[in-house]
Design a protein around this motif. Structure first.
Motif, short mmCIF file in Angstrom:
data_model
loop_
_atom_site.label_atom_id
_atom_site.label_comp_id
_atom_site.label_asym_id
_atom_site.label_seq_id
_atom_site.Cartn_x
_atom_site.Cartn_y
_atom_site.Cartn_z
N GLU A 1 0.84 -1.20 0.00
CA GLU A 1 0.00 0.00 0.00
C GLU A 1 0.87 1.26 0.00
O GLU A 1 0.59 2.22 -0.73
CB GLU A 1 -0.93 0.00 1.22
CG GLU A 1 -1.85 1.20 1.27
CD GLU A 1 -2.76 1.20 2.50
OE1 GLU A 1 -3.49 2.19 2.65
OE2 GLU A 1 -2.74 0.24 3.29
N GLN A 2 1.93 1.26 0.80
CA GLN A 2 2.84 2.40 0.82
C GLN A 2 3.52 2.58 -0.54
O GLN A 2 3.63 3.71 -1.04
CB GLN A 2 3.89 2.24 1.93
CG GLN A 2 3.32 2.41 3.32
CD GLN A 2 4.30 2.04 4.40
OE1 GLN A 2 4.97 1.00 4.34
NE2 GLN A 2 4.41 2.89 5.41
N ILE A 3 3.97 1.49 -1.13
CA ILE A 3 4.61 1.56 -2.45
C ILE A 3 3.64 2.11 -3.48
O ILE A 3 4.00 2.96 -4.31
CB ILE A 3 5.16 0.18 -2.88
CG1 ILE A 3 6.33 -0.22 -1.98
CG2 ILE A 3 5.58 0.18 -4.34
CD1 ILE A 3 7.53 0.70 -2.05
N ASN A 4 2.39 1.65 -3.45
CA ASN A 4 1.40 2.17 -4.40
C ASN A 4 1.16 3.66 -4.21
O ASN A 4 1.04 4.41 -5.18
CB ASN A 4 0.08 1.39 -4.28
CG ASN A 4 0.20 -0.01 -4.84
OD1 ASN A 4 1.08 -0.32 -5.63
ND2 ASN A 4 -0.70 -0.88 -4.41
N THR A 5 1.11 4.12 -2.96
CA THR A 5 0.95 5.54 -2.68
C THR A 5 2.14 6.32 -3.23
O THR A 5 1.98 7.38 -3.85
CB THR A 5 0.81 5.78 -1.16
OG1 THR A 5 -0.37 5.11 -0.70
CG2 THR A 5 0.73 7.26 -0.82
N ILE A 6 3.33 5.81 -3.01
CA ILE A 6 4.56 6.44 -3.49
C ILE A 6 4.57 6.53 -5.02
O ILE A 6 4.88 7.58 -5.60
CB ILE A 6 5.80 5.66 -2.97
CG1 ILE A 6 5.92 5.84 -1.45
CG2 ILE A 6 7.07 6.09 -3.70
CD1 ILE A 6 6.84 4.84 -0.77
N LEU A 7 4.21 5.44 -5.68
CA LEU A 7 4.22 5.43 -7.14
C LEU A 7 3.11 6.29 -7.73
O LEU A 7 3.30 6.92 -8.78
CB LEU A 7 4.15 3.99 -7.66
CG LEU A 7 5.40 3.16 -7.39
CD1 LEU A 7 5.18 1.71 -7.77
CD2 LEU A 7 6.61 3.74 -8.11
N GLU A 8 1.98 6.34 -7.07
CA GLU A 8 0.91 7.22 -7.55
C GLU A 8 1.37 8.68 -7.49
O GLU A 8 1.14 9.46 -8.42
CB GLU A 8 -0.37 7.02 -6.74
CG GLU A 8 -1.51 7.86 -7.27
CD GLU A 8 -2.84 7.57 -6.59
OE1 GLU A 8 -3.86 8.06 -7.12
OE2 GLU A 8 -2.88 6.87 -5.56
N ALA A 9 2.05 9.04 -6.40
CA ALA A 9 2.58 10.40 -6.29
C ALA A 9 3.64 10.66 -7.36
O ALA A 9 3.67 11.74 -7.96
CB ALA A 9 3.17 10.61 -4.89
N ALA A 10 4.49 9.68 -7.62
CA ALA A 10 5.51 9.83 -8.66
C ALA A 10 4.88 10.14 -10.00
O ALA A 10 5.33 11.02 -10.74
CB ALA A 10 6.36 8.56 -8.75
#
Length: 169
Positions: free
Chosen positions: A24-33
């Motif tokens: 979930e954290q990785i998905n949040t990070i990649l969405e922001a990217a």
């Protein structure tokens, strides 16, 4: 955390605990990217999420500044995709903006990260090309090491008034 606070308190983190980074954290990070601005909205980026310790352990042989990668739970390889370019050469700026979004989002999530550079150093590019089996049209820009921080560096202002000019030089 508000944006100025995130910008002013974010620091490069090179030491990590054993705590995991969630999907979930990785998905949040990649969405922001992927919300980063890009020339002509071309979004010429590709991301490889790396959790494999064997791969992470090989990174120090390619980029000595990524030596801590095998001590972190995850890394993200940020690449420019030349096949997605509408405006040649702007992929570096576009992917750098994505990396900045990654770093700020990581910080906001209470995690730590460090941006380790690859491009424009040809030996590093070739090493990452081989290790990650990148196609010719993909250029590795940076590897972001991410984890729960095991260090808490202090922040000092970097503002330098003598580098600010009004209207002309």
């Amino acid at each position: 955390m508000n944006v100025p606070e995130a910008i002013l308190t974010r620091r490069s983190i090179r030491k990590y605990t054993d705590a995991p980074v969630t999907d979930e954290q990785i998905n949040t990070i990649l969405e922001a990217a992927m919300m980063a601005p890009s020339a002509g909205n071309q979004q010429p980026w590709q991301f490889i999420v790396v959790r494999n310790k064997e791969i992470q352990g090989k990174l120090k042989d390619i980029n000595p500044y990524a030596a801590m990668a095998d001590k972190a739970p995850v890394g993200i390889l940020v690449c420019g995709d030349l096949s997605l370019e509408k405006h040649a050469g702007f992929w570096v700026q576009d992917c750098s903006a994505a990396i900045q979004n990654i770093l700020l989002t990581v910080h906001d999530l209470g995690l730590g990260a460090v941006w380790t550079g690859i491009h424009p150093l040809k030996d590093r590019e070739e090493g990452f090309n081989q290790l990650f089996k990148l196609p010719e049209h993909i250029i590795p820009l940076g590897y972001i090491v991410i984890g729960q921080p095991d260090q808490h560096p202090t922040t000092v202002s970097r503002y330098k008034a003598d580098r600010v000019h009004q209207e002309t030089w």
